[in-house]
Design a protein around this motif. Structure first.
Motif, mmCIF file in Angstrom:
data_model
loop_
_atom_site.group_PDB
_atom_site.id
_atom_site.type_symbol
_atom_site.label_atom_id
_atom_site.label_comp_id
_atom_site.label_asym_id
_atom_site.label_seq_id
_atom_site.Cartn_x
_atom_site.Cartn_y
_atom_site.Cartn_z
ATOM 1 N N GLY A 15 8.115 8.255 -5.155
ATOM 2 C CA GLY A 15 7.810 9.637 -4.707
ATOM 3 C C GLY A 15 7.195 10.251 -5.556
ATOM 4 N N PHE A 16 6.307 10.786 -5.002
ATOM 5 C CA PHE A 16 5.380 11.461 -6.623
ATOM 6 C C PHE A 16 4.968 12.783 -4.872
ATOM 7 C CE2 PHE A 16 4.453 7.317 -6.755
ATOM 8 C CZ PHE A 16 4.175 7.334 -8.878
ATOM 9 N N VAL A 17 5.105 14.028 -5.829
ATOM 10 C CA VAL A 17 5.056 15.697 -4.480
ATOM 11 C C VAL A 17 3.763 16.062 -5.629
ATOM 12 C CG1 VAL A 17 5.964 17.404 -3.744
ATOM 13 C CG2 VAL A 17 7.586 15.661 -4.176
ATOM 14 N N ASN A 18 2.752 16.212 -3.707
ATOM 15 C CA ASN A 18 1.616 16.958 -4.492
ATOM 16 C C ASN A 18 1.081 16.041 -5.933
ATOM 17 O OD1 ASN A 18 -0.672 18.489 -4.132
ATOM 18 N ND2 ASN A 18 0.174 20.061 -4.934
ATOM 19 N N PRO A 19 0.810 14.988 -5.806
ATOM 20 C CA PRO A 19 -0.207 13.881 -6.548
ATOM 21 C C PRO A 19 -1.303 14.311 -7.004
ATOM 22 C CG PRO A 19 0.163 12.566 -5.140
ATOM 23 C CD PRO A 19 0.885 14.298 -4.542
ATOM 24 N N ALA A 20 -1.958 14.048 -8.821
ATOM 25 C CA ALA A 20 -3.074 14.329 -8.895
ATOM 26 C C ALA A 20 -4.234 13.316 -8.000
ATOM 27 C CB ALA A 20 -3.183 13.888 -10.392
ATOM 28 N N PRO A 21 -4.978 13.624 -7.548
ATOM 29 C CA PRO A 21 -5.724 12.787 -6.684
ATOM 30 C C PRO A 21 -5.899 11.339 -7.702
ATOM 31 C CG PRO A 21 -6.081 14.622 -6.079
ATOM 32 C CD PRO A 21 -5.574 14.857 -7.282
ATOM 33 N N LYS B 126 0.615 -0.980 -0.002
ATOM 34 C CA LYS B 126 0.348 -0.284 0.249
ATOM 35 C C LYS B 126 0.901 1.269 -0.178
ATOM 36 C CE LYS B 126 -3.912 -2.162 2.545
ATOM 37 N NZ LYS B 126 -4.888 -1.969 3.553
ATOM 38 N N PRO B 127 0.467 1.842 -0.423
ATOM 39 C CA PRO B 127 1.461 3.681 -0.568
ATOM 40 C C PRO B 127 1.006 4.041 0.958
ATOM 41 C CG PRO B 127 -0.770 4.008 -2.071
ATOM 42 C CD PRO B 127 -1.290 2.516 -1.259
ATOM 43 N N ILE B 128 2.280 5.373 0.871
ATOM 44 C CA ILE B 128 2.475 6.347 2.466
ATOM 45 C C ILE B 128 1.917 7.407 1.808
ATOM 46 C CG2 ILE B 128 4.256 7.064 3.839
ATOM 47 C CD1 ILE B 128 5.204 3.953 3.933
ATOM 48 N N VAL B 129 1.047 8.359 2.232
ATOM 49 C CA VAL B 129 0.912 9.608 2.319
ATOM 50 C C VAL B 129 1.528 10.212 3.372
ATOM 51 C CG1 VAL B 129 -0.855 10.775 1.872
ATOM 52 C CG2 VAL B 129 -1.379 8.740 0.768
ATOM 53 N N TYR B 130 2.319 11.260 2.867
ATOM 54 C CA TYR B 130 3.055 12.218 4.122
ATOM 55 C C TYR B 130 2.168 13.082 3.884
ATOM 56 C CZ TYR B 130 6.594 8.978 4.066
ATOM 57 O OH TYR B 130 7.727 7.989 4.481
ATOM 58 N N TRP B 131 1.423 13.774 5.322
ATOM 59 C CA TRP B 131 0.283 14.882 5.230
ATOM 60 C C TRP B 131 0.857 15.730 6.680
ATOM 61 C CZ3 TRP B 131 -3.292 15.488 9.282
ATOM 62 C CH2 TRP B 131 -3.713 14.804 9.861
ATOM 63 N N ARG B 132 0.183 16.905 6.227
ATOM 64 C CA ARG B 132 0.489 17.391 7.942
ATOM 65 C C ARG B 132 -1.299 18.288 8.566
ATOM 66 N NH1 ARG B 132 0.548 22.869 6.749
ATOM 67 N NH2 ARG B 132 0.956 23.582 4.977
ATOM 68 N N THR C 272 12.190 15.005 -1.818
ATOM 69 C CA THR C 272 11.449 16.155 -2.176
ATOM 70 C C THR C 272 13.114 17.368 -1.961
ATOM 71 O OG1 THR C 272 10.827 17.664 0.261
ATOM 72 C CG2 THR C 272 9.119 16.419 -1.312
ATOM 73 N N GLY C 273 13.859 16.829 -2.223
ATOM 74 C CA GLY C 273 14.504 17.238 -1.828
ATOM 75 C C GLY C 273 14.939 18.720 -1.350
ATOM 76 N N GLY C 274 14.716 18.231 -0.158
ATOM 77 C CA GLY C 274 14.906 19.251 1.186
ATOM 78 C C GLY C 274 13.316 20.269 1.866
ATOM 79 N N ASP C 275 12.333 20.284 1.515
ATOM 80 C CA ASP C 275 11.547 21.213 1.687
ATOM 81 C C ASP C 275 10.301 19.813 2.157
ATOM 82 O OD1 ASP C 275 10.588 20.249 -0.669
ATOM 83 O OD2 ASP C 275 10.354 21.965 -1.527
ATOM 84 N N GLU C 276 9.719 20.783 2.990
ATOM 85 C CA GLU C 276 8.418 19.921 3.525
ATOM 86 C C GLU C 276 7.472 19.367 2.863
ATOM 87 O OE1 GLU C 276 8.273 20.233 7.758
ATOM 88 O OE2 GLU C 276 10.663 19.055 7.558
ATOM 89 N N THR C 277 6.981 19.639 1.591
ATOM 90 C CA THR C 277 5.579 19.444 0.296
ATOM 91 C C THR C 277 4.756 18.471 0.568
ATOM 92 O OG1 THR C 277 6.984 20.841 -1.045
ATOM 93 C CG2 THR C 277 4.995 20.094 -1.835
ATOM 94 N N VAL C 278 3.913 18.631 1.695
ATOM 95 C CA VAL C 278 3.319 17.760 1.490
ATOM 96 C C VAL C 278 2.014 17.658 0.433
ATOM 97 C CG1 VAL C 278 3.781 17.216 3.542
ATOM 98 C CG2 VAL C 278 2.131 18.857 3.515
ATOM 99 N N PHE D 248 -3.978 21.237 -0.137
ATOM 100 C CA PHE D 248 -3.669 20.136 -0.789
ATOM 101 C C PHE D 248 -3.848 18.654 -0.486
ATOM 102 C CE2 PHE D 248 -1.275 23.601 -1.891
ATOM 103 C CZ PHE D 248 -1.325 24.186 -2.908
ATOM 104 N N CYS D 249 -3.255 18.564 0.856
ATOM 105 C CA CYS D 249 -3.740 16.579 2.254
ATOM 106 C C CYS D 249 -5.099 17.147 2.331
ATOM 107 C CB CYS D 249 -2.472 16.951 3.184
ATOM 108 S SG CYS D 249 -1.119 17.608 3.177
#
Length: 135
Positions: A120-126, A60-66, A105-111, A71-72
């Motif tokens: 890894g997919f940064v802010n992927p399309a739902p 199963k995929p892992i979704v990182y959020w805050r 993400t290359g150093g930032d915490e984009t969720v 966007f989350c």
């Protein structure tokens, strides 16, 4: 803990002020926004280590959020009932999760950041995440 609930608490305070000084409708709108931005609107978060271990076993995929991330929230709303098919990691509650996001993400915490099968997919399309969850 305050960081995770800060936005929701702030919105509830504004809702209270709206009930007193403005209108019932405005107050209700802020109460709904507080509920949507709270950590309770998402499936139960687990630690990064547990998510990685479980993902290795079940695929199963892992979704990182805050909390408070629009966007989350959009992703969570779009995947609907399939959200429980992913492992959710709150990066504000788990520093290792935040480190995993920075690595992708290359150093930032984009969720939201989604990791599926080592990619890894940064802010992927739902819709893309929904495909992962349905597979």
């Amino acid at each position: 803990m305050v960081r995770r609930w800060g936005l929701s608490i702030g919105l509830l305070v504004v809702a209270g002020l709206a009930f007193v000084f403005s209108s019932l409708v405005t107050g209700v709108v802020f109460v709904v926004l507080a509920a949507l931005t709270s950590p309770r609107a998402f499936p139960r978060s687990i630690s990064d280590a547990a998510a990685r271990e479980l993902s290795a076993q079940d695929g199963k995929p892992i979704v990182y959020w805050r909390p408070g991330c629009p966007f989350c929230l959009r992703l969570r709303a779009r995947v609907g009932r399939f959200a429980r098919r992913a492992h959710w990691v709150d990066i504000w509650a788990d520093p290792d999760g935040a480190a995993s996001v920075r690595a992708v993400t290359g150093g930032d915490e984009t969720v939201p950041t989604v990791v599926h099968r080592g990619e890894g997919f940064v802010n992927p399309a739902p819709a893309r995440v929904l495909e992962m969850l349905r597979a």
